[in-house]
Design an enzyme around this catalytic site. Sequence first.
Site, mmCIF file in Angstrom:
data_model
loop_
_atom_site.group_PDB
_atom_site.id
_atom_site.type_symbol
_atom_site.label_atom_id
_atom_site.label_comp_id
_atom_site.label_asym_id
_atom_site.label_seq_id
_atom_site.Cartn_x
_atom_site.Cartn_y
_atom_site.Cartn_z
ATOM 1 N N LYS A 254 0.878 -1.178 0.000
ATOM 2 C CA LYS A 254 0.000 0.000 0.000
ATOM 3 C C LYS A 254 0.915 1.226 0.000
ATOM 4 O O LYS A 254 1.431 1.623 1.039
ATOM 5 C CB LYS A 254 -0.911 -0.003 1.229
ATOM 6 C CG LYS A 254 -1.937 1.127 1.215
ATOM 7 C CD LYS A 254 -2.895 1.005 2.404
ATOM 8 C CE LYS A 254 -4.093 1.922 2.296
ATOM 9 N NZ LYS A 254 -3.789 3.324 2.146
ATOM 10 N N GLU A 304 -0.916 4.297 -8.027
ATOM 11 C CA GLU A 304 -0.594 5.191 -6.925
ATOM 12 C C GLU A 304 0.650 5.953 -7.383
ATOM 13 O O GLU A 304 1.614 5.349 -7.845
ATOM 14 C CB GLU A 304 -0.318 4.367 -5.660
ATOM 15 C CG GLU A 304 -0.287 5.167 -4.395
ATOM 16 C CD GLU A 304 -1.669 5.570 -3.834
ATOM 17 O OE1 GLU A 304 -2.714 5.231 -4.428
ATOM 18 O OE2 GLU A 304 -1.670 6.233 -2.788
ATOM 19 N N LYS A 427 -7.632 -3.477 3.691
ATOM 20 C CA LYS A 427 -6.312 -2.911 3.970
ATOM 21 C C LYS A 427 -5.849 -3.321 5.360
ATOM 22 O O LYS A 427 -6.653 -3.538 6.258
ATOM 23 C CB LYS A 427 -6.300 -1.397 3.787
ATOM 24 C CG LYS A 427 -7.238 -0.625 4.661
ATOM 25 C CD LYS A 427 -7.223 0.848 4.266
ATOM 26 C CE LYS A 427 -8.385 1.566 4.914
ATOM 27 N NZ LYS A 427 -8.529 2.924 4.454
HETATM 28 P P1 ATP Z 1 -6.410 5.462 3.055
HETATM 29 O O1 ATP Z 1 -6.478 6.802 3.710
HETATM 30 O O2 ATP Z 1 -6.135 4.332 3.979
HETATM 31 O O3 ATP Z 1 -5.545 5.448 1.828
HETATM 32 P P2 ATP Z 1 -8.787 5.609 1.423
HETATM 33 O O4 ATP Z 1 -10.165 5.793 1.962
HETATM 34 O O5 ATP Z 1 -8.183 6.714 0.627
HETATM 35 O O6 ATP Z 1 -7.875 5.162 2.621
HETATM 36 P P3 ATP Z 1 -8.999 2.867 0.788
HETATM 37 O O7 ATP Z 1 -9.750 2.281 -0.340
HETATM 38 O O8 ATP Z 1 -9.537 2.648 2.135
HETATM 39 O O9 ATP Z 1 -8.780 4.388 0.454
HETATM 40 O O10 ATP Z 1 -7.535 2.320 0.757
HETATM 41 C C1 ATP Z 1 -6.935 2.053 -0.470
HETATM 42 C C2 ATP Z 1 -6.155 3.269 -0.934
HETATM 43 O O11 ATP Z 1 -4.792 2.942 -0.894
HETATM 44 C C3 ATP Z 1 -6.464 3.584 -2.375
HETATM 45 O O12 ATP Z 1 -7.420 4.609 -2.488
HETATM 46 C C4 ATP Z 1 -5.134 3.974 -2.980
HETATM 47 O O13 ATP Z 1 -5.002 5.376 -2.991
HETATM 48 C C5 ATP Z 1 -4.108 3.452 -2.016
HETATM 49 N N1 ATP Z 1 -3.271 2.342 -2.536
HETATM 50 C C6 ATP Z 1 -1.938 2.251 -2.407
HETATM 51 N N2 ATP Z 1 -1.483 1.120 -2.918
HETATM 52 C C7 ATP Z 1 -2.537 0.443 -3.393
HETATM 53 C C8 ATP Z 1 -2.693 -0.816 -4.020
HETATM 54 N N3 ATP Z 1 -1.666 -1.623 -4.252
HETATM 55 N N4 ATP Z 1 -3.952 -1.185 -4.368
HETATM 56 C C9 ATP Z 1 -5.002 -0.380 -4.124
HETATM 57 N N5 ATP Z 1 -4.916 0.808 -3.521
HETATM 58 C C10 ATP Z 1 -3.692 1.223 -3.149
#
Ligand code: ATP
Length: 588
Positions: A254, A304, A427
């Site tokens: 991530k 990302e 996550k």
């Molecule tokens: P957070 O603040 O934890 O990033 P969020 O609400 O923006 O949360 P979530 O869907 O909960 O988003 O967490 C996934 C986020 O992580 C995605 O929106 C993306 O921006 C980021 N990300 C980083 N690496 C990856 C990956 N390998 N696959 C998917 N998402 C990823």
Amino acid sequence: MVIQMEYGLIADTYERMEATSKRLEMTDHLVDLIERTPKELIDKVVYLTQGKLYPDYAGIEIGIAEKLAIRAIALATKVDEKVVRKSFERTGDLGETAQELLEGKAFKVERPLTVEKVFETLDKIARTSGRGAIETKMNLLSNLLRETSPKEAKYIVRTVTGKLRLGVADMTMLDALSVVYAGGKGARGEVERAYNISSDLGAVASTVARGGLAAIRKFGVQVGKPIRSMLAERLRTPQDILEKMGGACAAEYKYDGERIQIHKRVSEVALFSRRLENITHQYPDVVELTRKSIRAKEAIAECECVAVDLETGELRPFQELMHRRRKYGIKEAMELYPISIFAFDLLFVDGDDLTSRPYPERREHLEKVLAVSDRAGLTRYRLVRSAEELEKFFEEAIQDGCEGVVCKSVGSHAVYQAGARGWLWIKYKRDYRSEMTDTVDLVVVGAFHGRGRRAGTYGALLLGAYDPREDTFKTVTKCGAGFTDDDLARLPKMFEDYRISHRHSRVVAKLEADVWFTPSVVLEIIGAEITLSPIHICGLDKVRKGSGLAIRFPRFTGNYRLDKAPEDATTEEEIIEMYQSRLKRLPA
Ligand code: ATP
């Protein structure tokens, strides 16, 4: 044939909507409005009802400042601006003020005002820019107000000043469209899917109005229309995650950057943020990378975008991307804060909508389409089948500068759930990070050769903390940031006398440096946080079995601590104490 609709009809419905806060009643009023709207105009009516002219991602805002609207109202109603202001002070709503002032005038309205006329004028206002734009916008608005009834004026003024706020949620609009054109609320799911893959309520409305459910079923992903982001749920332990995933999943790093949805058609590229704003102008480098790296005529991919240190290849903090959030100076920001992209999904490729294909298949396509380079890669990925494997991968992710991992279902049902936060992605960010506020003084024990601009000098130094009990220096970070060009030029000479052919016997390290030194020089370093680390030795096994501690995002403060002997450096104990005292655990 010109299809017309009176704006008054819309204004009447808005008035009824304002009188209710119940979603069901709201839907009924919307159903009524949609039924009376000619199909040719439904998109415009849908946008107007949400106080817009286009979907959000188009970035076209009407945006008239209150001050300007006051002038337009004064001109249209032929009263002094002071009178308008006075009324506004009392009503607190410029719409009401316009209504009130027009009521007193009883201008003769020649013909009913049409929706087209309103839309067209607001569109002109939105698109007018450059010299004299303010006057032009003001005149357009005041001319329009001269043709309105007092009630119409109220809603038009609210619309142009961004204060319409009828509270029509996207989902309520989708309900109403389903009722009128798709055979009932039962069809909402399918209508909503069209919205989720296009982010364009107007386009969905036109499609369902013209072709009913059959057309909605055929509604596909389109390059240029952002797909609403799929989001992840969160769980606390690897065991829970694997259980939820049915025993196996794809774990991915991530990365801590900005999510970008890339739309490519031949050499045309558009970039959308997680919130679906068009951010193409902020990332000319990503546009260029897309052209070079995506080997398809048309594609929609997600990645990302992460700030990187080009010298060390290390990831930099998310905050560095903030420098891209501006209109001007992007070129400078690109040089100072370079980025890399890590692609994690492919949603469309050359006519093929992949959103309903399982994740492993999408990833396979992504691997084929993406030409990997220094600056464009795929997210690091591992298929895991046990909690131990997942935990190990998580720790590698943290060590490599990531926030944790995103676990993705590899089942045949693992479609791309546009616009939903669901359990197909989970996550895992259980936090082992502790913010750093103080500087530390660390001993230089080794170095890595520089590349590119730093060829011929060092790209990064390997630094250690002191362990007085064992009288050793234990590595805790690798630092390449904060050195001026002068510093850099001086480094090899400065360390020449300390250079040795092997790791010094008092240095404990897992990392293999390019060059080793006798521990002598102490540097002052500031980092952003301390994390668990599988590759650094400082604090090994003290906080967690098998892990050491690392300082993330270290930066040399410019202060060579010539006054300190290596034994005066920050100790291992102190680093452990810093980690523990400020350990910030994220909520589950
Ligand atoms: P957070 O603040 O934890 O990033 P969020 O609400 O923006 O949360 P979530 O869907 O909960 O988003 O967490 C996934 C986020 O992580 C995605 O929106 C993306 O921006 C980021 N990300 C980083 N690496 C990856 C990956 N390998 N696959 C998917 N998402 C990823």
